[in-house]
Design a protein around this motif. Structure first.
Motif, PDB file in Angstrom:
ATOM      1  N   LYS A 128     -45.969 -12.947 -28.352  1.00  0.00           N
ATOM      2  CA  LYS A 128     -44.930 -11.803 -28.862  1.00  0.00           C
ATOM      3  C   LYS A 128     -43.508 -12.159 -28.971  1.00  0.00           C
ATOM      4  N   VAL A 129     -43.262 -12.772 -27.943  1.00  0.00           N
ATOM      5  CA  VAL A 129     -41.818 -13.288 -27.767  1.00  0.00           C
ATOM      6  C   VAL A 129     -41.623 -14.382 -28.753  1.00  0.00           C
ATOM      7  N   GLY A 130     -42.523 -15.127 -28.656  1.00  0.00           N
ATOM      8  CA  GLY A 130     -42.415 -16.532 -29.850  1.00  0.00           C
ATOM      9  C   GLY A 130     -42.333 -15.993 -31.162  1.00  0.00           C
ATOM     10  N   GLY A 131     -43.082 -14.792 -31.595  1.00  0.00           N
ATOM     11  CA  GLY A 131     -42.999 -14.537 -32.650  1.00  0.00           C
ATOM     12  C   GLY A 131     -42.242 -13.574 -33.484  1.00  0.00           C
ATOM     13  N   LEU A 132     -41.137 -13.153 -32.187  1.00  0.00           N
ATOM     14  CA  LEU A 132     -40.001 -12.166 -32.362  1.00  0.00           C
ATOM     15  C   LEU A 132     -39.159 -12.412 -34.009  1.00  0.00           C
ATOM     16  N   PRO A 133     -38.733 -13.462 -34.073  1.00  0.00           N
ATOM     17  CA  PRO A 133     -38.021 -13.659 -35.270  1.00  0.00           C
ATOM     18  C   PRO A 133     -38.916 -13.370 -36.588  1.00  0.00           C
ATOM     19  N   ASP A 134     -40.224 -13.585 -36.476  1.00  0.00           N
ATOM     20  CA  ASP A 134     -40.816 -13.241 -37.692  1.00  0.00           C
ATOM     21  C   ASP A 134     -41.103 -11.690 -37.985  1.00  0.00           C
ATOM     22  N   MET A 135     -41.504 -11.028 -36.612  1.00  0.00           N
ATOM     23  CA  MET A 135     -41.560  -9.648 -36.481  1.00  0.00           C
ATOM     24  C   MET A 135     -40.393  -9.065 -36.955  1.00  0.00           C
ATOM     25  N   ILE A 136     -39.242  -9.196 -36.677  1.00  0.00           N
ATOM     26  CA  ILE A 136     -38.086  -8.651 -36.808  1.00  0.00           C
ATOM     27  C   ILE A 136     -37.873  -8.623 -38.416  1.00  0.00           C
ATOM     28  N   ARG A 137     -38.026  -9.531 -39.071  1.00  0.00           N
ATOM     29  CA  ARG A 137     -37.735  -9.956 -40.539  1.00  0.00           C
ATOM     30  C   ARG A 137     -38.557  -9.412 -41.257  1.00  0.00           C
ATOM     31  N   SER A 138     -39.835  -9.195 -40.830  1.00  0.00           N
ATOM     32  CA  SER A 138     -40.648  -8.336 -41.620  1.00  0.00           C
ATOM     33  C   SER A 138     -40.873  -6.876 -41.625  1.00  0.00           C
ATOM     34  N   SER A 139     -39.958  -6.289 -40.327  1.00  0.00           N
ATOM     35  CA  SER A 139     -39.855  -4.934 -40.140  1.00  0.00           C
ATOM     36  C   SER A 139     -38.542  -4.207 -40.452  1.00  0.00           C
ATOM     37  N   ILE A 140     -37.536  -5.242 -40.557  1.00  0.00           N
ATOM     38  CA  ILE A 140     -36.145  -4.777 -40.655  1.00  0.00           C
ATOM     39  C   ILE A 140     -35.371  -5.239 -41.912  1.00  0.00           C
ATOM     40  N   LYS A 141     -34.848  -4.523 -42.543  1.00  0.00           N
ATOM     41  CA  LYS A 141     -34.199  -4.867 -43.832  1.00  0.00           C
ATOM     42  C   LYS A 141     -32.735  -5.019 -43.655  1.00  0.00           C
ATOM     43  N   GLY A 142     -32.038  -5.727 -44.417  1.00  0.00           N
ATOM     44  CA  GLY A 142     -30.537  -5.961 -44.495  1.00  0.00           C
ATOM     45  C   GLY A 142     -30.005  -6.586 -43.183  1.00  0.00           C
ATOM     46  N   LEU A 143     -30.982  -7.629 -42.728  1.00  0.00           N
ATOM     47  CA  LEU A 143     -30.139  -8.323 -41.461  1.00  0.00           C
ATOM     48  C   LEU A 143     -29.351  -9.350 -41.799  1.00  0.00           C
TER      49      LEU A 143
ATOM     50  N   ARG B  16     -23.122  -5.218 -37.369  1.00  0.00           N
ATOM     51  CA  ARG B  16     -21.565  -5.468 -36.809  1.00  0.00           C
ATOM     52  C   ARG B  16     -21.480  -6.829 -36.492  1.00  0.00           C
ATOM     53  N   VAL B  17     -22.422  -7.888 -36.967  1.00  0.00           N
ATOM     54  CA  VAL B  17     -22.313  -9.086 -36.572  1.00  0.00           C
ATOM     55  C   VAL B  17     -22.846 -10.057 -37.690  1.00  0.00           C
ATOM     56  N   ASP B  18     -22.286 -11.538 -37.468  1.00  0.00           N
ATOM     57  CA  ASP B  18     -22.491 -12.306 -38.653  1.00  0.00           C
ATOM     58  C   ASP B  18     -23.797 -13.068 -38.278  1.00  0.00           C
ATOM     59  N   TYR B  19     -24.240 -13.103 -37.070  1.00  0.00           N
ATOM     60  CA  TYR B  19     -25.626 -13.808 -36.743  1.00  0.00           C
ATOM     61  C   TYR B  19     -26.392 -12.840 -35.705  1.00  0.00           C
ATOM     62  N   LEU B  20     -27.551 -12.979 -35.793  1.00  0.00           N
ATOM     63  CA  LEU B  20     -28.367 -12.412 -34.617  1.00  0.00           C
ATOM     64  C   LEU B  20     -29.064 -13.389 -33.729  1.00  0.00           C
ATOM     65  N   PHE B  21     -28.962 -13.513 -32.597  1.00  0.00           N
ATOM     66  CA  PHE B  21     -29.510 -14.519 -31.697  1.00  0.00           C
ATOM     67  C   PHE B  21     -30.878 -14.197 -31.476  1.00  0.00           C
ATOM     68  N   ILE B  22     -32.023 -14.504 -32.113  1.00  0.00           N
ATOM     69  CA  ILE B  22     -33.373 -14.187 -31.642  1.00  0.00           C
ATOM     70  C   ILE B  22     -33.994 -15.687 -31.533  1.00  0.00           C
ATOM     71  N   PRO B  23     -33.992 -16.243 -30.379  1.00  0.00           N
ATOM     72  CA  PRO B  23     -34.490 -17.662 -30.292  1.00  0.00           C
ATOM     73  C   PRO B  23     -36.148 -17.388 -30.383  1.00  0.00           C
ATOM     74  N   ARG B  24     -36.853 -18.376 -30.789  1.00  0.00           N
ATOM     75  CA  ARG B  24     -38.170 -18.447 -30.853  1.00  0.00           C
ATOM     76  C   ARG B  24     -38.736 -19.007 -29.479  1.00  0.00           C
ATOM     77  N   MET B  25     -38.864 -18.204 -28.424  1.00  0.00           N
ATOM     78  CA  MET B  25     -39.086 -18.762 -27.008  1.00  0.00           C
ATOM     79  C   MET B  25     -40.643 -18.772 -26.752  1.00  0.00           C
ATOM     80  N   THR B  26     -40.972 -20.166 -26.887  1.00  0.00           N
ATOM     81  CA  THR B  26     -42.477 -20.484 -26.876  1.00  0.00           C
ATOM     82  C   THR B  26     -42.774 -20.906 -25.448  1.00  0.00           C
ATOM     83  N   SER B  27     -41.683 -21.646 -24.829  1.00  0.00           N
ATOM     84  CA  SER B  27     -42.083 -22.244 -23.379  1.00  0.00           C
ATOM     85  C   SER B  27     -40.508 -22.628 -22.775  1.00  0.00           C
ATOM     86  N   ILE B  28     -40.448 -21.937 -21.697  1.00  0.00           N
ATOM     87  CA  ILE B  28     -39.118 -22.330 -21.152  1.00  0.00           C
ATOM     88  C   ILE B  28     -39.124 -22.947 -19.920  1.00  0.00           C
TER      89      ILE B  28
END
Ligand code: SF4
Length: 330
Positions: free
Chosen positions: A91-106, A70-82
């Motif tokens: 696991k939060v820092g690595g989320l964009p990689d996890m999502i890319r490797s698990s979910i197709k058609g992003l 439903r969207v043009d972009y997904l906002f998944i920042p790589r949050m290492t330290s705030i």
């Protein structure tokens, strides 16, 4: 037509949404948030995510699935330290990689690292990088960021005053100021994504409130107070959540109005296992305040939670009437 930026209603959504929403909207984007957590969202996340992940990360996957088409972009920042000198869970820092490797058609992921530990890195730089996905005007991005920060500070002040974010993070009617001395004060510590997602925690907060309990979360304690207590710990905690949790626990045991402490943990979370154990020791060694863990996972049953909450609050009420006869430790 405006660009649609999707934000999963999960993980740091509960801490940062007012900042992120204002920022993207000031840049002319439309912000789309996934629906409240449901059985389908949870089941989708559990099905697609690696088994070893904690419940919140599995759930994040489910929210991404519900948003991605439903969207043009997904906002998944790589949050290492705030925060300076501290880390977020890897696991939060690595989320964009996890999502890319698990979910197709992003759709494209806005995957910008936020790492305030890195030398020369700042929040503004991260904001400029994030904003560049939807706007090419650096000055406009800067203005949007300043406006978003104002909104964020307002939101944090509301939470300190007793606002429980819940399902509708923008609604302020939820502010709950305690005036009634009949209510029992119970402190609840846990990741905001566990405390404020009522599906995941099986309505923990509303159940307790319905039973005449006043909830005080660690987010209702000011940063100054948390830091002053965290500074007294034997060792500096290098996780952002760990400092807040332990600093607030030390503060709660020194207040004389807290009648019980509940630590909400995610099954499979290493940080919770470690910090929860330290929190329990602080409470047991320095007070007689009853302390309870509630562990959440995809198999948690509501009846079990209800029984434990009832037993915990009954025991606290009995203790307040007949202090010396009831153990705080079961
Ligand atoms: S801190 Fe714990 S619950 Fe949160 S993402 Fe990391 S492992 Fe999961």
């Amino acid at each position: 037509m405006s660009i649609k930026v999707g934000i999963p209603r999960s993980l740091f959504y509960y801490q940062m949404y007012p900042l992120w929403q204002t920022f993207f909207e000031e840049l002319g984007a439309e912000v789309v948030v996934s629906e409240n957590t449901s059985k389908k969202i949870l089941d989708d996340g559990v099905r697609i995510c690696v088994d070893e992940a904690c419940l919140p990360v599995k759930l994040f996957h489910g929210h991404v699935i519900s948003l991605k088409d439903r969207v043009d972009y997904l906002f998944i920042p790589r949050m290492t330290s705030i925060s300076k000198g501290e880390y977020i869970c890897p696991k939060v820092g690595g989320l964009p990689d996890m999502i890319r490797s698990s979910i197709k058609g992003l759709p494209e992921i806005i995957d910008v690292e936020i790492n305030l530990r890195k030398s020369g890195s700042s929040e503004l730089e991260s904001a400029l990088d994030i904003g560049s996905y939807v706007c090419k005007d650096g000055r406009r991005i800067k203005r949007a960021y300043i406006k978003a920060l104002d909104k964020f500070n307002e939101y944090k002040a509301d939470v300190e005053r007793g606002f429980i974010p819940g399902d509708d993070i923008n609604r302020k009617r939820n502010i709950y100021v305690v005036k009634n001395s009949e209510l029992l004060n119970i402190a609840i510590i846990g990741h905001p994504y566990n405390l404020y997602d009522s599906y995941v925690n099986m309505n923990l907060i509303s159940k307790l409130r319905g039973d005449g309990i006043n909830i005080i979360t660690h987010e209702m304690v000011s940063e100054e107070i948390i830091n002053s207590y965290a500074d007294k710990l034997n060792k500096k905690v290098f996780w952002n959540f760990g400092r807040k949790a332990l600093g607030s626990v030390r503060h709660f045991v020194e207040r004389n109005d807290i009648k019980g402490i509940i630590f909400v943990v995610s099954f499979g979370c290493g940080i919770d296992a470690f910090i929860g154990d330290l929190a329990e020791r602080i409470v047991r060694r320095n007070s007689s305040i009853p302390f309870m863990f509630i562990s959440l996972d995809e198999h948690s049953g509501e009846a079990g939670l209800d029984t434990r909450l009832e037993a915990f609050t009954d025991m606290i009420r009995w203790r307040s009437k007949n202090e010396s006869n009831f153990s705080a430790h079961g």
